[in-house]
Design a protein around this motif. Structure first.
Motif, PDB file in Angstrom:
ATOM      1  N   GLU A  41       0.838  -1.188   0.000  1.00 58.51           N
ATOM      2  CA  GLU A  41       0.000   0.000   0.000  1.00 58.51           C
ATOM      3  C   GLU A  41       0.876   1.242   0.000  1.00 58.51           C
ATOM      4  OE1 GLU A  41      -3.057  -0.047  -0.530  1.00 58.51           O
ATOM      5  OE2 GLU A  41      -3.356  -2.203  -0.319  1.00 58.51           O
ATOM      6  N   THR A  42       0.601   2.071  -0.960  1.00 60.88           N
ATOM      7  CA  THR A  42       1.374   3.303  -1.022  1.00 60.88           C
ATOM      8  C   THR A  42       0.723   4.362  -0.147  1.00 60.88           C
ATOM      9  OG1 THR A  42       0.138   3.754  -3.014  1.00 60.88           O
ATOM     10  CG2 THR A  42       2.385   2.940  -3.282  1.00 60.88           C
ATOM     11  N   LEU A  43      -0.598   4.267  -0.044  1.00 65.66           N
ATOM     12  CA  LEU A  43      -1.336   5.279   0.699  1.00 65.66           C
ATOM     13  C   LEU A  43      -1.884   4.611   1.949  1.00 65.66           C
ATOM     14  CD1 LEU A  43      -2.009   8.204   0.155  1.00 65.66           C
ATOM     15  CD2 LEU A  43      -4.180   7.452  -0.798  1.00 65.66           C
ATOM     16  N   VAL A  44      -1.401   5.002   3.087  1.00 61.94           N
ATOM     17  CA  VAL A  44      -1.845   4.395   4.334  1.00 61.94           C
ATOM     18  C   VAL A  44      -2.354   5.500   5.248  1.00 61.94           C
ATOM     19  CG1 VAL A  44      -1.177   3.046   6.333  1.00 61.94           C
ATOM     20  CG2 VAL A  44      -0.182   2.532   4.120  1.00 61.94           C
ATOM     21  N   MET A  45      -3.523   5.268   5.788  1.00 65.27           N
ATOM     22  CA  MET A  45      -4.114   6.249   6.690  1.00 65.27           C
ATOM     23  C   MET A  45      -4.303   5.557   8.026  1.00 65.27           C
ATOM     24  SD  MET A  45      -7.408   8.397   5.645  1.00 65.27           S
ATOM     25  CE  MET A  45      -8.140   9.535   6.766  1.00 65.27           C
ATOM     26  N   LYS A  46      -3.794   6.165   9.051  1.00 66.52           N
ATOM     27  CA  LYS A  46      -3.919   5.550  10.377  1.00 66.52           C
ATOM     28  C   LYS A  46      -5.278   5.892  10.964  1.00 66.52           C
ATOM     29  CE  LYS A  46       0.512   4.227  11.420  1.00 66.52           C
ATOM     30  NZ  LYS A  46       0.500   2.800  11.197  1.00 66.52           N
ATOM     31  N   LEU A  47      -5.846   4.932  11.644  1.00 65.15           N
ATOM     32  CA  LEU A  47      -7.132   5.132  12.291  1.00 65.15           C
ATOM     33  C   LEU A  47      -7.055   4.561  13.694  1.00 65.15           C
ATOM     34  CD1 LEU A  47     -10.109   4.129   9.999  1.00 65.15           C
ATOM     35  CD2 LEU A  47      -9.495   6.382  10.802  1.00 65.15           C
ATOM     36  N   VAL A  48      -7.870   5.127  14.565  1.00 60.75           N
ATOM     37  CA  VAL A  48      -7.972   4.572  15.913  1.00 60.75           C
ATOM     38  C   VAL A  48      -9.452   4.360  16.200  1.00 60.75           C
ATOM     39  CG1 VAL A  48      -7.782   5.206  18.332  1.00 60.75           C
ATOM     40  CG2 VAL A  48      -5.833   5.473  16.850  1.00 60.75           C
ATOM     41  N   MET A  49      -9.761   3.256  16.809  1.00 59.00           N
ATOM     42  CA  MET A  49     -11.143   2.990  17.206  1.00 59.00           C
ATOM     43  C   MET A  49     -11.141   2.593  18.665  1.00 59.00           C
ATOM     44  SD  MET A  49     -12.024   0.905  13.845  1.00 59.00           S
ATOM     45  CE  MET A  49     -10.297   0.667  13.617  1.00 59.00           C
ATOM     46  N   VAL A  50     -12.088   3.097  19.404  1.00 58.42           N
ATOM     47  CA  VAL A  50     -12.164   2.765  20.826  1.00 58.42           C
ATOM     48  C   VAL A  50     -13.431   1.948  21.047  1.00 58.42           C
ATOM     49  CG1 VAL A  50     -12.302   3.695  23.146  1.00 58.42           C
ATOM     50  CG2 VAL A  50     -10.936   4.859  21.423  1.00 58.42           C
ATOM     51  N   PHE A  51     -13.251   0.791  21.588  1.00 57.70           N
ATOM     52  CA  PHE A  51     -14.391  -0.094  21.833  1.00 57.70           C
ATOM     53  C   PHE A  51     -14.586  -0.274  23.323  1.00 57.70           C
ATOM     54  CE2 PHE A  51     -13.278  -1.268  17.519  1.00 57.70           C
ATOM     55  CZ  PHE A  51     -14.521  -1.324  16.926  1.00 57.70           C
ATOM     56  N   ASN A  52     -15.820  -0.460  23.697  1.00 61.07           N
ATOM     57  CA  ASN A  52     -16.119  -0.705  25.104  1.00 61.07           C
ATOM     58  C   ASN A  52     -16.468  -2.165  25.343  1.00 61.07           C
ATOM     59  OD1 ASN A  52     -15.738   1.867  26.154  1.00 61.07           O
ATOM     60  ND2 ASN A  52     -17.694   2.517  25.239  1.00 61.07           N
ATOM     61  N   GLU A  53     -16.344  -2.937  24.325  1.00 63.30           N
ATOM     62  CA  GLU A  53     -16.711  -4.347  24.482  1.00 63.30           C
ATOM     63  C   GLU A  53     -15.474  -5.221  24.270  1.00 63.30           C
ATOM     64  OE1 GLU A  53     -19.105  -5.574  21.020  1.00 63.30           O
ATOM     65  OE2 GLU A  53     -18.774  -3.513  20.376  1.00 63.30           O
ATOM     66  N   SER A  54     -15.661  -6.487  24.518  1.00 63.49           N
ATOM     67  CA  SER A  54     -14.525  -7.407  24.434  1.00 63.49           C
ATOM     68  C   SER A  54     -14.054  -7.555  22.982  1.00 63.49           C
ATOM     69  CB  SER A  54     -14.938  -8.778  24.955  1.00 63.49           C
ATOM     70  OG  SER A  54     -13.977  -9.727  24.578  1.00 63.49           O
ATOM     71  N   VAL A  55     -12.774  -7.563  22.826  1.00 69.08           N
ATOM     72  CA  VAL A  55     -12.232  -7.751  21.484  1.00 69.08           C
ATOM     73  C   VAL A  55     -11.638  -9.145  21.364  1.00 69.08           C
ATOM     74  CG1 VAL A  55     -11.804  -5.337  21.035  1.00 69.08           C
ATOM     75  CG2 VAL A  55     -10.057  -6.695  22.159  1.00 69.08           C
ATOM     76  N   ARG A  56     -12.091 -10.035  22.216  1.00 71.88           N
ATOM     77  CA  ARG A  56     -11.600 -11.411  22.124  1.00 71.88           C
ATOM     78  C   ARG A  56     -11.968 -11.961  20.742  1.00 71.88           C
ATOM     79  NH1 ARG A  56     -10.016 -15.204  25.581  1.00 71.88           N
ATOM     80  NH2 ARG A  56     -10.233 -17.354  24.856  1.00 71.88           N
ATOM     81  N   ALA A  76      -2.755  -2.865  15.723  1.00 71.17           N
ATOM     82  CA  ALA A  76      -2.439  -3.013  17.145  1.00 71.17           C
ATOM     83  C   ALA A  76      -3.726  -3.058  17.949  1.00 71.17           C
ATOM     84  CB  ALA A  76      -1.561  -1.862  17.621  1.00 71.17           C
ATOM     85  N   ILE A  77      -3.684  -3.790  19.034  1.00 73.92           N
ATOM     86  CA  ILE A  77      -4.817  -3.865  19.960  1.00 73.92           C
ATOM     87  C   ILE A  77      -4.256  -3.524  21.337  1.00 73.92           C
ATOM     88  CG2 ILE A  77      -6.587  -5.356  20.954  1.00 73.92           C
ATOM     89  CD1 ILE A  77      -6.287  -7.065  18.389  1.00 73.92           C
ATOM     90  N   LYS A  78      -4.782  -2.470  21.905  1.00 77.64           N
ATOM     91  CA  LYS A  78      -4.224  -2.033  23.187  1.00 77.64           C
ATOM     92  C   LYS A  78      -5.361  -1.734  24.155  1.00 77.64           C
ATOM     93  CE  LYS A  78      -0.377   0.312  20.972  1.00 77.64           C
ATOM     94  NZ  LYS A  78      -0.002   1.625  20.431  1.00 77.64           N
ATOM     95  N   ALA A  79      -5.040  -1.844  25.423  1.00 74.46           N
ATOM     96  CA  ALA A  79      -5.983  -1.408  26.449  1.00 74.46           C
ATOM     97  C   ALA A  79      -5.482  -0.063  26.957  1.00 74.46           C
ATOM     98  CB  ALA A  79      -6.040  -2.424  27.580  1.00 74.46           C
ATOM     99  N   ASN A  80      -6.375   0.886  27.062  1.00 74.89           N
ATOM    100  CA  ASN A  80      -5.958   2.219  27.437  1.00 74.89           C
ATOM    101  C   ASN A  80      -6.731   2.647  28.683  1.00 74.89           C
ATOM    102  OD1 ASN A  80      -4.540   4.640  27.076  1.00 74.89           O
ATOM    103  ND2 ASN A  80      -6.356   5.561  26.115  1.00 74.89           N
ATOM    104  N   LEU A  81      -5.976   2.944  29.708  1.00 76.73           N
ATOM    105  CA  LEU A  81      -6.626   3.394  30.935  1.00 76.73           C
ATOM    106  C   LEU A  81      -6.850   4.889  30.810  1.00 76.73           C
ATOM    107  CD1 LEU A  81      -7.519   2.820  33.860  1.00 76.73           C
ATOM    108  CD2 LEU A  81      -5.212   3.475  34.542  1.00 76.73           C
ATOM    109  N   ASN A  82      -8.117   5.236  30.848  1.00 71.50           N
ATOM    110  CA  ASN A  82      -8.456   6.651  30.763  1.00 71.50           C
ATOM    111  C   ASN A  82      -8.411   7.221  32.173  1.00 71.50           C
ATOM    112  OD1 ASN A  82      -9.479   9.141  30.198  1.00 71.50           O
ATOM    113  ND2 ASN A  82     -10.985   8.353  28.731  1.00 71.50           N
ATOM    114  N   ALA A  83      -7.424   8.035  32.426  1.00 70.82           N
ATOM    115  CA  ALA A  83      -7.219   8.523  33.788  1.00 70.82           C
ATOM    116  C   ALA A  83      -8.373   9.419  34.222  1.00 70.82           C
ATOM    117  CB  ALA A  83      -5.899   9.282  33.872  1.00 70.82           C
ATOM    118  N   ALA A  84      -8.967  10.126  33.256  1.00 71.13           N
ATOM    119  CA  ALA A  84      -9.999  11.101  33.598  1.00 71.13           C
ATOM    120  C   ALA A  84     -11.209  10.424  34.237  1.00 71.13           C
ATOM    121  CB  ALA A  84     -10.409  11.865  32.340  1.00 71.13           C
TER     122      ALA A  84
END
Lengths: 210, 538
Positions: free
Chosen positions: B292-307, B327-335
């Motif tokens: 792919e010459t053209l790559v666009m990064k995206l982020v999606m936040v899910f509240n459900e299991s990604v198993r 990538a699949i990451k868990a992000n602790l939202n400090a707020a």
């Protein structure tokens, strides 16, 4: 040999080898022929020393390829091999059959060499008009002449093997150039021995007595 | 001898006939040694003249090498003979001295290769069986270099290809050698098109460089865009589209191999030159994926299991794969002290373009972000979906959800964030959960208790009925039977009651007839009511 014994030559007599007649040598002439049957007559074998030398030298020349070149080409399923006399001797010796090795060594290497050395010794001693060991030298000559035909052992072996082992793809044996050279050595030494006139050994005795 | 033979006097002996002197000045007998010497000399000269160059070859081991017996062969033609086999000075190697045939000088060059040919089984092939019987020999491949050389180092293995085999050599870079080896086959459309010729570890130790030889005519299908991949063994892929098993040939299953293919859109590229470097991919799918010459990064936040969601899972727009999860990451939202699952993905916008507008100008990054914002405003959302019910593999679907709550494009660490909607499975789960909650709220226990009491009361009543009512009912039944018997008796056909009744009925019938006559008369003579009945005239 202190007593003076008459020889045909000292009496100027020649024997015809063809009809057995005794003839007097014609004065001032070198070549003669039998008055009865016409066969050539001579006091001593003509050019005996030169001929012997010539044949002996040829044999010596042939002796080199006879030992260097392969005697026999053996080709079988397991590959092909070329054997010289010496490699055959070594093969038999290393494979434990030392008696065979000794026989081949004596018959095919020692005997031709001794024959040639003996002939050289005889020729040189005759040319030097030596009176050393006359009887022994004569015996040596007789031995050389007798032994001559037995040196063909190797050639016989090669000839029999070549004739027997012709199984085409499985195994074939072919004579090598060494066999020809070796045969030539044997034949040439036999001819050389024949060309040599053993009476020449005794001629110096005549001269000193005459 | 009894009789003394007559001894002839010397004078009696005939004189030999004198022969004219015919002595040749040169005795012919000397011709024999002369001829022998000439022949011998000529042979010797010829042997010396025919002697080819002498070379030394250094081997790891002297296995199968015999002085005077081992031959050097080129294309099975004998070109030399081993003269001696000795150990090197340091006893580490075996030095073989060999005589080669005359005329081989010009082939003894820098890149001429020697190796021992013996029976070996490698790369799915059996070679050199003939040497089992005839013994090993030294194979040689004539080099093309112009630099002469007389001392060589033998190869450990026979080279995969002789110099004169037409074809091209290429270099492949790979992380690992896999199950490949020298001699591993290379397939092109499942045809064997070459072999691995050599491999070496990169200097930095971070990869392996394979030297592969593609034979003619297959080498002309190798273009600069050709992809090589490991076709070793069985490639089992289990993804959202199901189980896929990909193999080349049985041989490659057993011993490994390579395959190459050129993507159809780049088939018209010029042939790759010999020595071109390629990357070796792990499998065909990876190999043939368009870079792919053209790559666009995206982020999606899910509240459900990604198993069930894996890195590499597709981003799907109505069936078209337009990106992959990176990538699949868990992000602790400090707020708000919540843990969100952050999925990073690469989006390939180029895949959404049609062929017709291929030439259209590529949007700038701002333009693309704006485009995405528009799409989100129109309801574009990401949703986790089950790709394979059996395995529970998940993928991310991008689709329009017009009913979705309004959302705006936000930046998550300067990467555009795609708003998400709960997955259909999740919705289903929610519905089922609410039903379950309602079911749970139902006063089942109370109902049960009430029902129990009712049943107990009923039971009591039945008992009372049984004990109190039954004897009286029996008496009542007896009485009833008696009454019935009496009634029966009364109603019998020969009973007086019956006869009386019948008679009464007959009287009644007569009365009715008389009344009818009267009625008829009155109808015809209504005056009779007043005048009375007239006598009938006869």
């Amino acid at each position: 040999m202190t007593t003076v014994l008459a020889t045909a030559a000292s009496r100027g007599m020649m024997l015809c080898h063809a009809c057995g007649i005794l003839a007097r040598a014609a004065p001032h002439s070198h070549d003669a022929c039998c008055p009865r049957c016409g066969a050539p007559l001579h006091l001593r074998k003509p050019d005996s020393i030169a001929r012997t030398w010539a044949l002996l030298l040829t044999a010596m020349i042939c002796y080199i390829p006879a030992n260097v070149l392969p005697m026999m080409h053996t080709s079988s399923l397991f590959g092909s091999e070329s054997d010289t006399i010496m490699s055959g001797v070594v093969y038999f010796w290393t494979s434990g059959e030392w008696y065979l090795a000794l026989i081949i060594f004596f018959a095919s290497i020692m005997v031709p060499m001794l024959k040639m050395i003996s002939l050289v010794l005889l020729l040189v001693s005759v040319q030097m008009r030596s009176r050393w060991q006359l009887v022994q030298r004569t015996k040596l000559y007789r031995l050389v002449e007798f032994v001559g035909r037995w040196s063909m052992l190797d050639i016989y072996v090669v000839a029999i093997m070549v004739a027997l082992v012709q199984l085409q793809a499985l195994a074939t044996i072919q004579p090598g150039p060494g066999a020809i050279a070796f045969g030539a050595v044997v034949v040439l030494t036999m001819f050389a021995a024949m060309a040599f006139d053993p009476r020449l050994i005794w001629d110096p005795v005549e001269e000193t007595n005459g | 001898m009894a009789e003394t033979p007559r001894m002839p006097e010397t004078s009696d002996i005939p004189e030999a006939v004198a022969m004219p002197k015919s002595r040749r000045t040169v005795q012919l007998v000397w011709l024999i040694p002369l001829v022998a010497a000439l022949v011998g000399g000529w042979l010797a000269v010829k042997a010396i003249m025919d002697r080819g160059p002498e070379i030394t070859i250094s081997f790891d081991t002297g296995e199968g090498l015999e002085a005077g017996k081992t031959k050097i062969k080129y294309k099975d033609v004998e070109v030399g003979l081993v003269k001696s086999v000795v150990l090197s000075e340091d006893k580490a190697r075996v030095i073989v001295t060999a005589d080669l045939v005359k005329g081989s000088e010009r082939y003894l060059v820098e890149d001429t290769r020697f190796w021992v040919v013996r029976a070996r089984i490698s790369g799915g092939t059996v070679s050199g069986l003939g040497t089992l019987l005839s013994g090993s020999y030294i194979g040689v491949d004539l080099g093309k270099s112009g630099k002469p050389r007389r001392d060589f180092v033998a190869l450990k293995e026979p080279p995969a290809f002789a110099y004169d085999v037409p074809g091209r050599e290429f270099l492949l870079h790979s992380d690992t050698i896999g199950s490949l080896d020298v001699g591993s086959p290379i397939y092109f459309r499942r045809l064997q098109a070459g072999q691995v010729a050599d491999y070496s570890l990169d200097k930095d130790g971070k990869g392996v460089t394979l030297k592969v030889f593609v034979t003619a005519p297959y080498d002309k299908y190798v273009t600069s865009n050709t992809r090589f991949w490991q076709a070793s063994g069985i490639d089992v892929t289990l993804d959202s589209s199901g189980i896929k098993i990909d193999t080349q040939s049985i041989v490659s299953i057993l011993i490994g191999g390579l395959a190459f293919e050129t993507p159809p859109e780049s088939a018209d590229l010029p042939e790759a030159a010999a020595g071109t470097e390629f990357n070796l991919f792990a499998n065909r799918t990876l190999a043939l994926k368009n870079p792919e010459t053209l790559v666009m990064k995206l982020v999606m936040v899910f509240n459900e299991s990604v198993r069930g969601l894996a890195v590499g899972a597709p981003l799907d727009f109505r069936g078209i794969e337009i990106g992959t999860v990176t990538a699949i990451k868990a992000n602790l939202n400090a707020a708000d002290q919540r843990i969100n699952l952050v999925i990073e993905a690469d989006l390939y916008p180029a895949r959404l373009r049609t062929r017709a507008v291929k030439q259209q100008a590529v949007l700038s990054e701002e333009g693309r972000t704006e485009f995405l914002a528009n799409m989100i405003a129109r309801g574009l959302r990401a949703q986790l979906r089950t790709g394979n019910l059996l395995t529970g593999q998940l993928y991310i679907a991008l689709d329009f959800f017009p009913d979705a709550p309004k959302a705006k494009l936000q930046l998550f660490d300067s990467v555009p964030e795609m708003p998400t909607v709960p997955s259909s499975v999740r919705e289903l789960q929610n519905t089922i959960a609410s039903i379950a909650a309602k079911v749970q709220a139902f006063p089942l226990e109370q109902i049960g208790a009430d029902l129990h009491q009712t049943l107990q009361n009923a039971n009591k009543m039945i008992v009372r009925l049984d004990t109190e009512l039954t004897p009286e009912a029996r008496d009542a039944f007896t009485e009833a039977r008696k009454a019935l018997a009496t009634a029966d008796r009364v109603l019998e056909s020969n009973s007086p009651f019956q006869q009386d009744a019948r008679r009464a009925m007959r009287e009644l019938t007569r009365a009715a007839e008389a009344f009818r006559v009267l009625a008829d008369y009155l109808e015809r003579h209504p005056e009779a009511l007043i005048s009375g009945k007239k006598e009938e005239k006869k």
